[in-house]
Design a protein around this motif. Structure first.
Motif, short mmCIF file in Angstrom:
data_model
loop_
_atom_site.label_atom_id
_atom_site.label_comp_id
_atom_site.label_asym_id
_atom_site.label_seq_id
_atom_site.Cartn_x
_atom_site.Cartn_y
_atom_site.Cartn_z
N SER A 269 0.84 -1.19 0.00
CA SER A 269 0.00 0.00 0.00
C SER A 269 0.88 1.25 0.00
O SER A 269 1.78 1.39 0.83
CB SER A 269 -0.92 0.01 1.22
OG SER A 269 -1.57 1.25 1.35
N THR A 271 -0.19 4.28 0.68
CA THR A 271 -0.61 5.19 1.76
C THR A 271 -0.28 4.68 3.15
O THR A 271 0.10 5.46 4.03
CB THR A 271 -2.12 5.44 1.66
OG1 THR A 271 -2.82 4.19 1.69
CG2 THR A 271 -2.46 6.17 0.36
N GLY A 295 -7.32 1.10 -3.22
CA GLY A 295 -6.34 2.17 -3.06
C GLY A 295 -5.18 2.02 -4.02
O GLY A 295 -5.23 1.24 -4.98
N TYR A 297 -1.26 1.03 -4.92
CA TYR A 297 -0.30 0.01 -4.50
C TYR A 297 0.92 -0.01 -5.41
O TYR A 297 0.89 0.50 -6.54
CB TYR A 297 -0.96 -1.38 -4.54
CG TYR A 297 -1.98 -1.59 -3.46
CD1 TYR A 297 -1.63 -2.16 -2.24
CD2 TYR A 297 -3.31 -1.20 -3.65
CE1 TYR A 297 -2.57 -2.34 -1.23
CE2 TYR A 297 -4.25 -1.37 -2.64
CZ TYR A 297 -3.87 -1.94 -1.44
OH TYR A 297 -4.80 -2.12 -0.45
N ARG A 322 -9.39 -1.11 -7.30
CA ARG A 322 -10.64 -0.36 -7.18
C ARG A 322 -11.70 -1.15 -6.41
O ARG A 322 -11.65 -2.36 -6.33
CB ARG A 322 -11.16 0.01 -8.58
CG ARG A 322 -10.21 0.95 -9.31
CD ARG A 322 -10.71 1.25 -10.72
NE ARG A 322 -9.85 2.24 -11.36
CZ ARG A 322 -8.72 1.96 -12.00
NH1 ARG A 322 -8.30 0.70 -12.05
NH2 ARG A 322 -7.99 2.90 -12.55
N TYR A 413 2.29 6.65 -7.20
CA TYR A 413 0.89 6.56 -7.58
C TYR A 413 0.74 6.36 -9.09
O TYR A 413 -0.04 5.53 -9.54
CB TYR A 413 0.13 7.82 -7.17
CG TYR A 413 -0.06 7.96 -5.68
CD1 TYR A 413 -1.20 7.49 -5.05
CD2 TYR A 413 0.90 8.58 -4.90
CE1 TYR A 413 -1.38 7.62 -3.68
CE2 TYR A 413 0.75 8.72 -3.53
CZ TYR A 413 -0.40 8.24 -2.93
OH TYR A 413 -0.57 8.36 -1.57
#
Length: 441
Positions: A269, A271, A295, A297, A322, A413
């Motif tokens: 992840s 974030t 999110g 990855y 998603r 991202y």
């Protein structure tokens, strides 16, 4: 299996069962004689077939029949243009990758390859993809939904001539709505509970041998039996993802058109920093590989030491998972590695069909890449921009232009930086529509 048409035929295409890739034994490669008939609705239809074991690699283009001496164990990629389900929908590109297909060494194997047409592309409805010439295989399936609609059971039964070998294929995500389904272990259709894989098993395609009323998986690394015919069938339960979660699956990874089994795959992840790892040996497998919160990855494919690509190993790819969807990935490592200032398509979610080619130019300390992504709603691709990693390589900035405005992309991202010996490999995630990407360093 993957398809696309001018209407953007969508959905994640996967195979019904699984294929385990066994490493090629050291020493001389065994060969066998293959006769293949390519059929559409029972009639001869031209198709292209690439066969590779990593050393031997050959493509037979637009043939309806093939009679060739080939490696006894190799990766097969089938591709053909077939009619869509409407005269106004345009053509459909059919492609299927079979990670490991084995024929008898020093003997003749004769098969039918059934190309899947638009009307047959129905979610959770297995069809015969490949069968021995005299198999006459038939598959019947029934879906039984739960009372609340959150899950369903797929029951399939196969009949055919005893001793035959068959590959079944199906779609495991609805075509006309963006919703994926999780198949918890045991998942008999895709990753049967009886399978104990000490190496990675792909959910691409499998072969099975009909011995009496028992279907037995053809590769020695996996032990699979499926009761069929009058004695029973096979059943799997599929359920909706929980709200806020989605999935990720590796369709296949190739090097010189031959399959690579990963030593490990990771999903991290961006974030939170949390990491999910899929590493053999496996005791139980579900589909897809990862079920995680939606999110951003970074996905890392780690090939075994001494195999596959010798440069650009262990690349981290930016990827979006998603809500209630399955993100899929097909990797194709170049056999000659990555060369400075020569961008390459590393992978996509359409078995190599999303991007047809790249254009690039170099000016000063900028590398510009034009990526003509097909633009269908779910098409995503990953492009590698190789840069020399010398003392003059500074901070990297990546921008994209759609012809109207220029956008600065976000590291991890939208792109990732992968420092290697003497190189910096910039991996860019390309969404539908593509664009003009500029890498400044």
């Amino acid at each position: 299996m993957t398809k696309r048409s001018e209407r953007g035929l969508s959905g994640v295409f996967a195979a019904l069962l699984l294929s385990c890739h066994a490493p090629h034994a050291a020493g001389a490669v065994s060969y066998g004689r293959l006769k293949a008939h390519f059929l559409l609705n029972g009639q001869p239809h031209p198709a292209s077939l690439t066969i590779s074991d990593g050393v031997y690699r050959k493509t037979f283009k637009e043939v309806t029949y093939l009679d060739e001496l080939v490696p006894a164990d190799a990766t097969y990629a089938i591709e053909a243009s077939v009619a869509a389900d409407s005269p106004h929908a345009g053509g459909v590109t059919f492609k299927d990758v079979i990670p490991s297909f084995r024929i008898q060494p020093d003997a003749l194997t004769e098969i039918n390859v059934h190309l899947i047409s638009g009307p047959e592309a129905t979610a959770f409805s297995p069809v015969v993809l490949i069968e021995d010439r005299l198999a006459q295989a038939r598959v019947n399936s029934v879906i039984s939904p739960s009372s609340d609609g959150s899950r369903f059971t797929l029951n399939s039964r196969i009949t055919g001539f005893p001793g035959s070998r068959v590959i079944l294929d199906t779609i495991v995500e609805p075509l006309h709505r963006e919703e994926g389904y999780l198949c918890p272990a045991p998942c008999a259709h895709i990753l049967p509970a009886a399978v104990d894989c000490s190496v990675y098993c792909y959910t691409c395609s499998t072969t099975a041998v009909l011995q009496g009323n028992v279907w037995k998986e053809n590769f020695n690394l996996c032990s699979l039996t499926l009761d069929t015919g009058g004695s029973g069938g096979v059943a799997s339960t599929f359920q909706r993802f929980a709200a806020g979660t989605g999935g990720m699956v590796l369709n296949a990874a190739l090097w010189n058109a031959a399959i690579l089994k990963p030593a490990r795959t990771e999903l991290k992840s961006v974030t939170t920093g949390r990491t999910w790892v899929l590493q053999p040996p496996f005791k139980a497998r579900r589909f897809p590989d990862f079920a995680v919160p939606a999110g951003a990855y970074l996905y890392t494919f780690v090939p075994p030491e001494g195999s596959g690509p010798h440069t650009g190993r262990n690349l981290a790819l930016p990827m979006a998972v998603r809500d209630r969807e399955i993100s899929s990935l097909y990797l194709d490592f170049p056999p000659d590695g990555f060369k400075d200032f020569e961008p390459r398509v590393l992978g996509d979610n359409r078995l190599g069909l999303a991007v047809s080619g790249l254009r690039h130019s170099v000016s000063g300390r900028s590398l510009t890449v034009e990526v003509p992504n097909s633009g269908f709603k779910q098409d995503v691709a990953w492009v590698v921009a190789p840069l020399p990693a010398d003392g003059s390589t500074h901070a990297v900035t990546v921008t994209v232009s759609d012809g109207r405005q220029v956008t600065t992309l976000r590291e991890n991202y939208d792109y990732s930086l992968n420092p290697k010996t003497g190189q910096l490999l910039v991996v860019i995630q390309v969404p539908p529509g593509g664009g003009l990407y500029t890498v400044t360093f």
